[in-house]
Each structure stands twice: as structure tokens, then as C-alpha cells.
Design a protein around this motif. Structure first.
Motif, mmCIF file in Angstrom:
data_model
loop_
_atom_site.group_PDB
_atom_site.id
_atom_site.type_symbol
_atom_site.label_atom_id
_atom_site.label_comp_id
_atom_site.label_asym_id
_atom_site.label_seq_id
_atom_site.Cartn_x
_atom_site.Cartn_y
_atom_site.Cartn_z
ATOM 1 N N ALA A 22 0.835 -1.205 0.000
ATOM 2 C CA ALA A 22 0.000 0.000 0.000
ATOM 3 C C ALA A 22 0.871 1.257 0.000
ATOM 4 O O ALA A 22 1.913 1.296 0.654
ATOM 5 N N GLU A 23 0.414 2.264 -0.712
ATOM 6 C CA GLU A 23 1.060 3.584 -0.763
ATOM 7 C C GLU A 23 2.517 3.529 -1.232
ATOM 8 O O GLU A 23 3.303 4.410 -0.912
ATOM 9 N N LYS A 24 2.873 2.477 -1.951
ATOM 10 C CA LYS A 24 4.207 2.350 -2.554
ATOM 11 C C LYS A 24 4.046 1.759 -3.939
ATOM 12 O O LYS A 24 3.075 1.060 -4.205
ATOM 13 N N ALA A 57 8.488 -1.012 -3.284
ATOM 14 C CA ALA A 57 8.806 -2.345 -2.774
ATOM 15 C C ALA A 57 9.191 -3.176 -3.988
ATOM 16 O O ALA A 57 8.429 -3.248 -4.962
ATOM 17 N N ILE A 58 10.378 -3.764 -3.957
ATOM 18 C CA ILE A 58 10.917 -4.467 -5.130
ATOM 19 C C ILE A 58 10.996 -5.965 -4.839
ATOM 20 O O ILE A 58 11.551 -6.386 -3.825
ATOM 21 N N TYR A 59 10.431 -6.754 -5.759
ATOM 22 C CA TYR A 59 10.469 -8.211 -5.627
ATOM 23 C C TYR A 59 10.933 -8.839 -6.924
ATOM 24 O O TYR A 59 10.680 -8.309 -8.015
ATOM 25 N N LEU A 60 11.579 -9.997 -6.798
ATOM 26 C CA LEU A 60 11.987 -10.789 -7.952
ATOM 27 C C LEU A 60 11.002 -11.944 -8.105
ATOM 28 O O LEU A 60 10.660 -12.590 -7.121
ATOM 29 N N VAL A 61 10.546 -12.165 -9.323
ATOM 30 C CA VAL A 61 9.598 -13.244 -9.594
ATOM 31 C C VAL A 61 10.203 -14.144 -10.662
ATOM 32 O O VAL A 61 10.597 -13.675 -11.735
ATOM 33 N N VAL A 82 7.239 -5.156 -14.117
ATOM 34 C CA VAL A 82 5.853 -4.714 -14.085
ATOM 35 C C VAL A 82 5.652 -3.895 -12.809
ATOM 36 O O VAL A 82 6.245 -4.198 -11.772
ATOM 37 N N PHE A 83 4.819 -2.861 -12.893
ATOM 38 C CA PHE A 83 4.617 -1.957 -11.758
ATOM 39 C C PHE A 83 3.147 -1.929 -11.319
ATOM 40 O O PHE A 83 2.250 -1.953 -12.160
ATOM 41 N N PHE A 84 2.945 -1.858 -9.997
ATOM 42 C CA PHE A 84 1.606 -1.738 -9.420
ATOM 43 C C PHE A 84 1.610 -0.618 -8.396
ATOM 44 O O PHE A 84 2.659 -0.266 -7.848
ATOM 45 N N PHE A 85 0.422 -0.094 -8.100
ATOM 46 C CA PHE A 85 0.263 0.853 -6.993
ATOM 47 C C PHE A 85 -1.100 0.602 -6.378
ATOM 48 O O PHE A 85 -2.117 0.649 -7.074
ATOM 49 N N ASN A 86 -1.126 0.291 -5.087
ATOM 50 C CA ASN A 86 -2.374 -0.021 -4.370
ATOM 51 C C ASN A 86 -3.230 -1.035 -5.136
ATOM 52 O O ASN A 86 -4.442 -0.873 -5.264
ATOM 53 N N GLY A 87 -2.578 -2.078 -5.645
ATOM 54 C CA GLY A 87 -3.296 -3.151 -6.321
ATOM 55 C C GLY A 87 -3.636 -2.879 -7.775
ATOM 56 O O GLY A 87 -4.137 -3.756 -8.473
ATOM 57 N N GLN A 88 -3.353 -1.677 -8.274
ATOM 58 C CA GLN A 88 -3.642 -1.316 -9.664
ATOM 59 C C GLN A 88 -2.382 -1.472 -10.517
ATOM 60 O O GLN A 88 -1.322 -1.001 -10.116
ATOM 61 N N HIS A 89 -2.548 -2.093 -11.677
ATOM 62 C CA HIS A 89 -1.425 -2.215 -12.610
ATOM 63 C C HIS A 89 -1.123 -0.829 -13.175
ATOM 64 O O HIS A 89 -1.991 -0.179 -13.740
ATOM 65 N N MET A 90 0.104 -0.354 -12.988
ATOM 66 C CA MET A 90 0.522 0.957 -13.500
ATOM 67 C C MET A 90 1.175 0.772 -14.868
ATOM 68 O O MET A 90 2.032 -0.091 -15.037
ATOM 69 N N LYS A 91 0.764 1.601 -15.812
ATOM 70 C CA LYS A 91 1.348 1.534 -17.155
ATOM 71 C C LYS A 91 2.253 2.746 -17.374
ATOM 72 O O LYS A 91 2.059 3.792 -16.771
ATOM 73 N N VAL A 92 3.236 2.550 -18.241
ATOM 74 C CA VAL A 92 4.199 3.611 -18.541
ATOM 75 C C VAL A 92 4.345 3.716 -20.049
ATOM 76 O O VAL A 92 4.551 2.713 -20.728
#
Length: 149
Positions: A22-24, A57-61, A82-92
Motif C-alpha cells: 500500500a502507498e508504494k 517495494a521491489i520483488y523478484l519473480v 511490471v509496476f503496481f500501486f495499491n493493487g492497480q497495474h501501473m502503465k508507462v
């Protein structure tokens, strides 16, 4: 360098990270630990993770352990981030046809830091797509592959 960042090894762990961060900005690096380009990217991610800890928050998958997400995000090249914010997929918008993920490694730590800052500021304002701050010549170019058309 991969050992310095937390790993998600199942769909359940990825789901949990998406729901609970959350909030990251949630950064998910899809790839394989032994891949040379993944290792190059992991080096950049691990060296910037402390500086960005308030924003990301950075994770390796591992792509082999999460086929559902590998297919969902159409990951045909590794590493893909891939990037998310508060559960939403963020696009760039990188100036490429694919806005859903960053393919390849970032050229510099500063490119990655700048991108996280733009994603974070955009997300805090409710945006789901942001303009990439990265110089287009530093964005790897890949042709989109369409199968079964």
C-alpha cells in the motif's frame, strides 16, 4: 546480487504482494536468477532499493514458478518489470507499443530511480499511466510478437 532482494516463488505470493503493498510502487521483476541480463537488472534494483524504500517495494519473480502471471503479462522476453500501486497495474508510456511492462535492463540506476519517482507521483495523483522520464535511446527496443493471429 539477486539474493539481496526478496523473491516471490508462487502465484499466491505474487497475489499477496499485489494486495498488501500500500502507498508504494510495487516493482515485480520477472526473469530467471541465472540470466545475465536479469543479473544486470537485479544489480541496479538492489543498489537502489534502500534509497527508494519509502516509494517502492521491489520483488523478484521467477517466470518458471509463476506461469499464470508470465502468460497474463505476456512475458516473452526476460527480464520484464511490471509496476503496481495499491493493487492497480501501473502503465508507462516508454514511446514503445507496449505500456504494460519494461523489457530488458535499465541502462543506469538513475533511469530506474527517475521512473519510480514519476510512477509514485503519478499514482498519488490517481493516474494509471505515466510518461516515461527515461531517454528513449535508453529504452530497449523489441518487436511485439503476435502468435495465433
Amino acid at each position: 546480487m539477486s539474493f539481496l532482494l526478496p523473491k516471490l516463488t508462487s502465484k499466491k505470493e505474487v497475489d499477496q504482494a499485489i494486495k498488501s503493498t500500500a502507498e508504494k510502487v510495487l516493482v515485480l521483476r520477472f526473469g530467471r536468477d541465472e540470466d545475465p541480463v536479469c543479473l544486470q537488472l537485479d544489480d541496479i534494483l538492489s543498489k537502489t532499493s534502500a534509497d527508494l524504500s519509502k516509494m517502492a517495494a521491489i520483488y523478484l519473480v521467477d517466470v518458471d514458478h509463476t506461469p499464470v502471471y508470465t502468460q497474463y503479462f505476456d512475458i516473452s522476453y526476460i527480464p520484464s518489470t511490471v509496476f503496481f500501486f495499491n493493487g492497480q497495474h501501473m502503465k508507462v508510456d516508454y514511446g514503445s507499443p507496449d505500456h504494460t511492462k519494461f523489457v530488458g535492463s535499465f541502462k543506469t540506476k538513475q533511469d530506474f530511480i527517475d521512473l519510480i519517482e514519476v510512477l509514485y507521483r503519478g499514482a498519488m495523483r490517481g493516474k494509471l499511466i505515466v510518461q516515461s522520464p527515461i531517454d528513449p535511446k535508453n529504452v530497449p527496443k523489441y518487436d511485439l510478437l503476435y502468435q495465433d493471429i
